[in-house]
Motif scaffolding. Structure first.
Motif: not given
Length: 223
Positions: A154, A161-162, A167-172, A174
């Motif tokens: 996590n 990302r930061k 631009k990828i989401s956390i869900r994608d 994961r």
């Protein structure tokens, strides 16, 4: 002093009434008289390809800013290439031009094997032929892969990302972490993101970087 430039983007001339011994005293060396005459006549010269040659005031400021006397005491910073590399001459030497990344002044410098003013009068460039393989990797566009499950998943997802502006989401992300290896980002350079990637690898030990020839430049430590 007049220099016959083939092409320039920006020239600022000046008339400086400064004595050679004052300049030599400041830089703690004996500078070539042609460089002192240049500094008396020019405040700055910039070329279309990004090469900038500093006047005396800018040279004094940038040598202090980059702590050249501390990290590269044998050199004087006299310009830059507009892309993160400084241009230097050697103290107590001639006007041979050297270059090095401004964030790596403790490493060995590279020589262009040409006199500063001959170089300036002939459309100055740092050709790729002059670059070492390490330097080419530094400016080459690379791909960053996740090749193993990161420690503290996590925290890793939030931080990468930061840090890399993803631009990828956390869900994608994961989902992709369950299908290793996967390409996290491409078309970035180690010049801009190398230290960030190495820092992430020290924490999470899961990233691999490949250059345009698919050669591995950075990889996780093997346990």
């Amino acid at each position: 002093m007049n220099i016959h430039f083939k092409s320039t983007l920006f020239i600022t001339k000046t008339e400086r009434n400064v004595e050679a011994h004052e300049i030599n005293s400041h830089f703690q060396t004996i500078l070539p008289s042609r460089l002192i005459e240049f500094w008396k006549s020019y405040s700055e010269v910039s070329f279309e390809n990004g090469i900038n040659i500093y006047g005396l005031d800018i040279a004094t400021e940038r040598n202090s800013l980059y702590e050249v006397s501390r990290y590269a005491p044998e050199y004087i910073l006299i310009g830059d290439d507009g892309g993160g590399r400084g241009l230097f001459i050697k103290k107590n030497g001639d006007l041979n031009v050297f270059y090095q990344d401004l964030g790596a002044l403790s490493l060995s410098f590279n020589s262009l094997d040409i006199d500063l003013f001959s170089w300036l009068e002939d459309d100055p460039i740092i050709a790729e032929d002059n670059l070492t393989s390490d330097e080419l990797d530094f400016i080459d566009e690379v791909k960053v892969y996740v090749v193993s499950k990161p420690i503290e998943v996590n925290k890793f997802m939030m931080e990468i990302r930061k840090s890399l502006n993803l631009k990828i989401s956390i869900r994608d992300m994961r989902d992709k972490l369950n299908k290793l290896p996967f390409l996290m980002i491409e078309n970035i350079t180690l010049m801009k993101y190398g230290k960030t990637i190495e820092g992430l690898n020290q924490k999470y030990n899961c990233l691999e970087v490949r250059n345009s020839k698919n050669v591995i430049l950075i990889s996780p430590e093997r346990n």
